[in-house]
Design a protein around this motif. Structure first.
Motif: not given
Lengths: 290, 341
Positions: A56-57, A227, A229, A246-248, A262, A268-271, B72-75, B77, B206, B211, B215
């Protein structure tokens, strides 16, 4: 046989001949020198498939990209130091006086505010400094810091799709080398939890760039290490998030199969775009003049 | 200089208002009077204290909602939630992009009385119809871009972490309002408040085919509203649990939570913690110690536990809260009480 029949047969024969012709793989030349010591790989303009069916992302889709040059490796402490020396730039972590650090022995997901952690001392003032880690990817830099570096050097961050196309290097699998993870091909967290890293890949935290084999187009560390950016956010994010996040992609030394999982070509992550952690980094992209 | 004066006012006003809160205004005035001060001077000092408290009151809560302090950290999610959104047990339903730093939590604890009063005031005046979830504005260091006048994960987390039981009436009011809007949206296409979820969680179900439809702006608004509505109920239950409200402790909800605690306590990462004192100071934000059952638990949102949300469970929680308030009306909850969690 009438002329019409002959024409029809000829047309069918031509179509079949076209179908039988194998599609030539995309050829990407070897890396060449770029600004500030970066080695650049040229990705040709074209049509590419990215994403995964049902994700879904990052849903499966066909995209068109203009050609671009991308660094073969994550930006290093040495390269970032030259930027700071030339400009006097002060990173977000230095302004705040701390960054987030995770260490072996902490529980999964725990990160701790560490005073003095910055790109100069990514794990804090009592740990190895950037000067001792010259070929390691620069970390404790925020997304905003990475953008500042890219602007200085005349480049930019890759978009989510540019990153994926370059990282895949033509592969359609979960990792550049296939659908089965190999701990000897990337620097991620080895072990069932963060109490202990079994270090099958040979590294506890960051590794020097280019320590592992590159992908088919000569890019190193697209999986793991730090990661990376990227510019833009997935469509699932709120419009309001563009200013604050921002995504990573690609995963990092911290990522494990027991936590985020990941470290792959898909997720795709974001922070916070001003947040700094010891597992964040980036690689640079340059637009090609037409 | 202005900042120094503000800080002096904040510190002194906080200490003095804490004293008023603990002993009552009249008692405090009597104490001063017995100390030989004339009544006129007493009221002058009281007036100065109120000004200091007002200065401080307007600042800290809003400041921390705007800048919670860490990220939070990047991952980080979170896994998708069912669109129907289950009820989290005594926690928020999902991680946010920004969350309270240890330093900000300490500041809030130091000013517990004033922050609690400010939260009560905020919930009393909160108007969900004014939520706008504005488009992107430039944000600076640590700025979450959250509206301090609206529901946010940070606001609910502050209520949880500081055990602001005096927020119960306000939570009941706002939850009822949101629940009514959700019902109206289903039956007559009424608009939903434009709340800011402040986090990346999405809803499951989803697929590649649906999709775009999934959304839509309306579907996201409905999901966000459900998340907040469930979280407010969960926070109410957590507050009652902190007060050891027996009907809650005897409930199926508590039984489910105990089962979840027992399961996690056997995790190799937690099994070495037998008391709150065993938890390393640099991980206190991530590991808690449940004082009801004497078990360690993960505090992060990735280990949050859920039960299915039902209208009956909603009614139970609301009734417990209302009954508790009726039973305790007139009693003061000690602002200095802390519970190691």
């Amino acid at each position: 046989m009438s002329r019409l029949h002959l024409k029809l047969l000829a047309g069918i024969a031509l179509v079949l001949a076209g179908c039988a012709t194998p599609v030539a793989p995309i050829v990407v030349g070897p890396a060449r020198p770029g600004p500030n010591g970066h080695q650049l790989v040229s990705i040709p303009a074209g049509t590419y498939r990215v994403g995964v069916l049902g994700h879904f992302r990052n849903p499966r889709r066909t995209i068109h990209l203009a050609g671009y040059d991308i660094a073969d490796a994550e930006t290093t402490n040495e390269e970032f130091a030259r930027f700071v020396k030339a400009t006097g730039y002060v990173t977000d972590a230095e302004k705040m006086g701390y960054g987030l650090v995770a260490r072996e022995g902490m529980i999964d997901w725990a990160w701790t505010e560490t005073k003095g952690a910055s790109w100069r001392a990514p794990f804090g003032l009592d740990e190895p400094r950037a000067g001792e880690l010259t070929n390691h990817p620069v970390t404790q830099i925020s997304g905003a810091d990475a953008e500042a570096y890219c602007k200085w050097i005349g480049g930019r961050l890759p978009t989510l799709e540019e990153w994926e196309v370059a990282a895949r290097a033509g592969s359609t699998t979960r990792w550049p080398w296939g659908d089965r993870f190999d701990p000897h091909l990337a620097n991620v967290w080895n072990g069932t939890n963060h109490l202990h890293n079994t270090q099958e890949d040979g590294w506890l935290y960051t590794a020097p760039v280019r320590s592992f084999p590159p992908n088919a187009w000569g890019l190193y560390d697209v999986i793991g290490n730090v990661f990376e950016y990227c510019a833009g956010l997935p469509a699932t994010f709120d419009k309001k998030d563009e200013a604050r996040l921002i995504a990573g992609r690609g995963g990092s030394w911290w990522c494990s199969s027991g936590t985020c999982d990941f470290f792959n070509l898909v997720d795709i992550g974001a922070m916070d775009r001003h947040g700094s952690l010891a597992n964040q980094g980036f690689r640079v992209v340059f637009d090609r003049a037409n | 200089m202005g900042f120094v004066l503000m800080e002096l006012a904040r510190c002194s006003g906080g200490l003095l208002l804490q004293s008023f809160y603990n002993f009552g205004i009249e008692a405090e005035m009597e104490r001063l009077k017995h100390g030989g001060m004339k009544r006129g001077k007493c009221w002058l000092i009281f007036g100065l204290w109120l000004c200091a408290a007002t200065v401080m009151r307007a600042g800290l809560l809003e400041e921390v909602i705007r800048k919670p302090g860490t990220w939070n950290q990047m991952c980080a999610m979170p896994m998708p939630l069912d669109f129907d959104v289950p009820l989290p047990m005594y926690s928020l339903a999902t991680a946010r992009n920004f969350f309270l730093s240890p330093a900000n939590l300490d500041r809030l604890q130091e000013q517990r009385a004033v922050v609690g009063a400010d939260i009560v005031s905020l919930l009393n005046r909160m108007d969900l119809s004014k939520a706008t979830n504005n488009s992107a504005q430039p944000v600076g260091l640590l700025d979450s871009n959250q509206d301090p006048e609206q529901l946010s994960g940070t606001l609910l987390d502050i209520i949880l972490q500081l055990d602001v039981v005096e927020a119960l009436p306000g939570l009941l009011r706002v939850e009822a309002d949101l629940n009514q809007r959700l019902s109206a949206a289903k039956t007559n296409d009424a608009s939903l408040p434009a709340l800011d979820l402040g986090g990346p969680v999405m809803f499951s179900g989803v697929t590649q085919e649906n999709f775009k439809e999934q959304f839509s702006s309306r579907r996201r608004s409905e999901f966000t509203a459900r998340v907040y509505q469930r979280e407010m109920l969960s926070v109410m239950a957590a507050l009652l649990r902190h007060e050891r409200y027996q009907p809650l402790l005897d409930s199926d909800l508590e039984k489910s939570y105990f089962g979840h605690l027992k399961q996690n306590a056997g995790n190799v990462q937690l099994e070495r913690f037998h008391s709150a004192a065993d938890i390393p100071s640099n991980q206190k934000g991530w590991i808690g110690f449940d004082t009801v059952h004497g078990l360690p638990f993960f505090k992060d949102q990735y280990h949050a536990a859920f039960v299915p949300y039902t209208p009956e469970l909603r009614q139970d929680i609301r009734k417990w809260a209302a009954d508790y308030l009726q039973q305790t009306s007139g009693k003061k909850t000690s602002a200095a009480s802390t519970t190691v969690k």
